[in-house]
Design a protein around this motif. Structure first.
Motif, short mmCIF file in Angstrom:
data_model
loop_
_atom_site.label_atom_id
_atom_site.label_comp_id
_atom_site.label_asym_id
_atom_site.label_seq_id
_atom_site.Cartn_x
_atom_site.Cartn_y
_atom_site.Cartn_z
N LEU A 122 0.82 -1.21 0.00
CA LEU A 122 0.00 0.00 0.00
C LEU A 122 0.86 1.27 0.00
N GLY A 123 2.18 1.08 -0.08
CA GLY A 123 3.08 2.22 -0.08
C GLY A 123 3.37 2.78 1.30
N VAL A 124 3.16 1.96 2.32
CA VAL A 124 3.38 2.39 3.71
C VAL A 124 4.64 1.74 4.26
N ASP A 125 5.50 2.53 4.93
CA ASP A 125 6.68 1.97 5.58
C ASP A 125 6.27 1.37 6.91
N ALA A 126 6.50 0.07 7.08
CA ALA A 126 6.02 -0.63 8.27
C ALA A 126 6.65 -0.09 9.55
N GLU A 127 7.93 0.22 9.53
CA GLU A 127 8.61 0.73 10.72
C GLU A 127 8.01 2.06 11.15
N THR A 128 7.82 2.97 10.19
CA THR A 128 7.24 4.28 10.49
C THR A 128 5.82 4.16 11.01
N ALA A 129 5.04 3.28 10.37
CA ALA A 129 3.65 3.11 10.78
C ALA A 129 3.55 2.60 12.21
N LEU A 130 4.38 1.61 12.55
CA LEU A 130 4.32 1.05 13.89
C LEU A 130 4.84 2.03 14.92
N GLN A 131 5.86 2.83 14.56
CA GLN A 131 6.35 3.84 15.48
C GLN A 131 5.26 4.87 15.80
N LYS A 132 4.42 5.20 14.81
CA LYS A 132 3.33 6.13 15.06
C LYS A 132 2.33 5.55 16.05
N VAL A 133 2.03 4.27 15.91
CA VAL A 133 1.12 3.61 16.84
C VAL A 133 1.73 3.56 18.23
N ASN A 134 3.04 3.26 18.29
CA ASN A 134 3.73 3.24 19.58
C ASN A 134 3.65 4.60 20.27
N SER A 135 3.89 5.65 19.49
CA SER A 135 3.86 7.00 20.05
C SER A 135 2.47 7.35 20.57
N ALA A 136 1.45 6.95 19.80
CA ALA A 136 0.07 7.23 20.23
C ALA A 136 -0.26 6.48 21.53
N LEU A 137 0.19 5.23 21.64
CA LEU A 137 -0.06 4.45 22.85
C LEU A 137 0.67 5.06 24.04
N ARG A 138 1.93 5.42 23.85
CA ARG A 138 2.72 6.04 24.92
C ARG A 138 2.03 7.31 25.41
N ASN A 139 1.60 8.15 24.48
CA ASN A 139 0.97 9.42 24.87
C ASN A 139 -0.36 9.20 25.56
N ARG A 140 -1.12 8.19 25.15
CA ARG A 140 -2.40 7.91 25.80
C ARG A 140 -2.18 7.44 27.24
N VAL A 141 -1.15 6.61 27.44
CA VAL A 141 -0.83 6.17 28.80
C VAL A 141 -0.46 7.37 29.67
N LEU A 142 0.36 8.27 29.13
CA LEU A 142 0.77 9.44 29.89
C LEU A 142 -0.43 10.33 30.23
N ARG A 143 -1.38 10.46 29.29
CA ARG A 143 -2.59 11.25 29.58
C ARG A 143 -3.42 10.58 30.66
N ALA A 144 -3.54 9.26 30.59
CA ALA A 144 -4.31 8.53 31.60
C ALA A 144 -3.68 8.70 32.98
N GLU A 145 -2.35 8.61 33.05
CA GLU A 145 -1.66 8.77 34.33
C GLU A 145 -1.82 10.18 34.86
N GLU A 146 -1.86 11.16 33.96
CA GLU A 146 -2.07 12.54 34.38
C GLU A 146 -3.47 12.72 34.96
N LEU A 147 -4.44 12.04 34.39
CA LEU A 147 -5.82 12.16 34.85
C LEU A 147 -6.02 11.60 36.26
N VAL A 148 -5.26 10.55 36.60
CA VAL A 148 -5.43 9.96 37.94
C VAL A 148 -4.52 10.62 38.97
N LYS A 149 -3.71 11.56 38.53
CA LYS A 149 -2.93 12.42 39.42
C LYS A 149 -2.12 11.65 40.47
N GLY A 150 -1.23 10.78 39.99
CA GLY A 150 -0.30 10.11 40.89
C GLY A 150 -0.72 8.74 41.36
#
Length: 255
Positions: free
Chosen positions: A208-236
């Motif tokens: 499909l013209g997609v670089d697998a490494e780049t695509a998976l890194q984007k998913v990893n980044s989104a997951l990391r950021n969602r975890v950090l937002r969730a941890e921020e919401l529960v405040k410690g």
């Protein structure tokens, strides 16, 4: 005049012998290349030696593994010697600190805590102690290196978030399901089939013209950021310590 060869005396064997050898190499009159190395210049060497060690493990070659472990240790000792000359730390403090950490995080062995019966229980306690050491606010993704290859990073991120009770990868509409283990299938056969499955996924996205490494890194980044937002919401509060309903609500809010 050449430097004297370090002596492997009874009180100077093994690791200390290696430390003294590297110190001699990097001292005035030693090796110019060794002396000019820095933490930054040695980064490619450490990565290369680590991969060579992994290859020796994969090949089940104990002689090669012994040699490659030594090469990894050279890198560790080099970095420790560079730090010693900078006044930061030395090989002794590195060993002492990691030994103290092992003792501190194994109270079921070195303390009065109850014995544990499974590796899962050990990992859970290890994570709780890590949070306590960080004041209870350490992120579960804090120590996942962003420089890891995408597939390795994905495995670590998913393992940690699932251990915390987060419903990662539970959406059957977006998560490809790998077939269950076949009857009489060996570990090697399952591993090969899993590799073929992953290779097919890579080919599919590349078509499909997609670089697998780049695509998976984007998913990893989104997951990391969602975890950090969730941890921020529960405040410690540790996500793993929430009940299922509260954790699911926080995870949804962090999307």
């Amino acid at each position: 005049m050449n430097q004297p060869i370090p002596s492997a005396k009874n009180d100077q064997i093994g690791f200390q012998f290696l430390v003294d050898t590297v110190r001699t190499l990097r001292d005035p009159g030693g090796c110019p290349w060794d002396a000019e190395q820095t933490h930054q210049s040695l980064r490619p060497n450490l990565l290369e030696e680590a991969y060579e060690m992994l290859e020796a493990i994969e090949n089940a070659d104990p002689h090669a593994l012994e040699e490659e472990l030594g090469d990894v240790m050279i890198q560790i000792v080099f970095h420790a010697d560079i730090a010693r000359r900078n006044g930061d730390f030395d090989a002794d403090s590195v060993c002492r600190k990691v030994a103290e950490k092992l003792i501190r995080r194994h109270p079921h062995v070195f303390g009065d805590d109850d014995k544990l019966d499974s590796g899962e229980d050990v990992v859970d306690r290890w994570e709780r102690i890590k949070r306590q050491e960080a004041g209870g606010i350490r992120s579960i993704v804090a120590s996942v290196p962003k420089a890891l290859p995408a597939l390795a990073q994905s495995a670590v991120l998913q393992r940690r978030t699932i251990r915390a009770g987060l419903p990662v990868g539970n959406n059957a509409d977006t998560t490809p399901i790998f077939l269950e283990r076949k009857p009489e299938e060996s570990d090697d056969q399952l591993e090969l089939r899993a590799g073929q499955f992953l290779a097919a996924a890579v080919r599919a996205v590349q078509d499909l013209g997609v670089d697998a490494e780049t695509a998976l890194q984007k998913v990893n980044s989104a997951l990391r950021n969602r975890v950090l937002r969730a941890e921020e919401l529960v405040k410690g509060t540790a996500l793993a310590e929430l009940d299922d309903q509260a954790r699911d609500r926080i995870w949804e809010l962090a999307s």
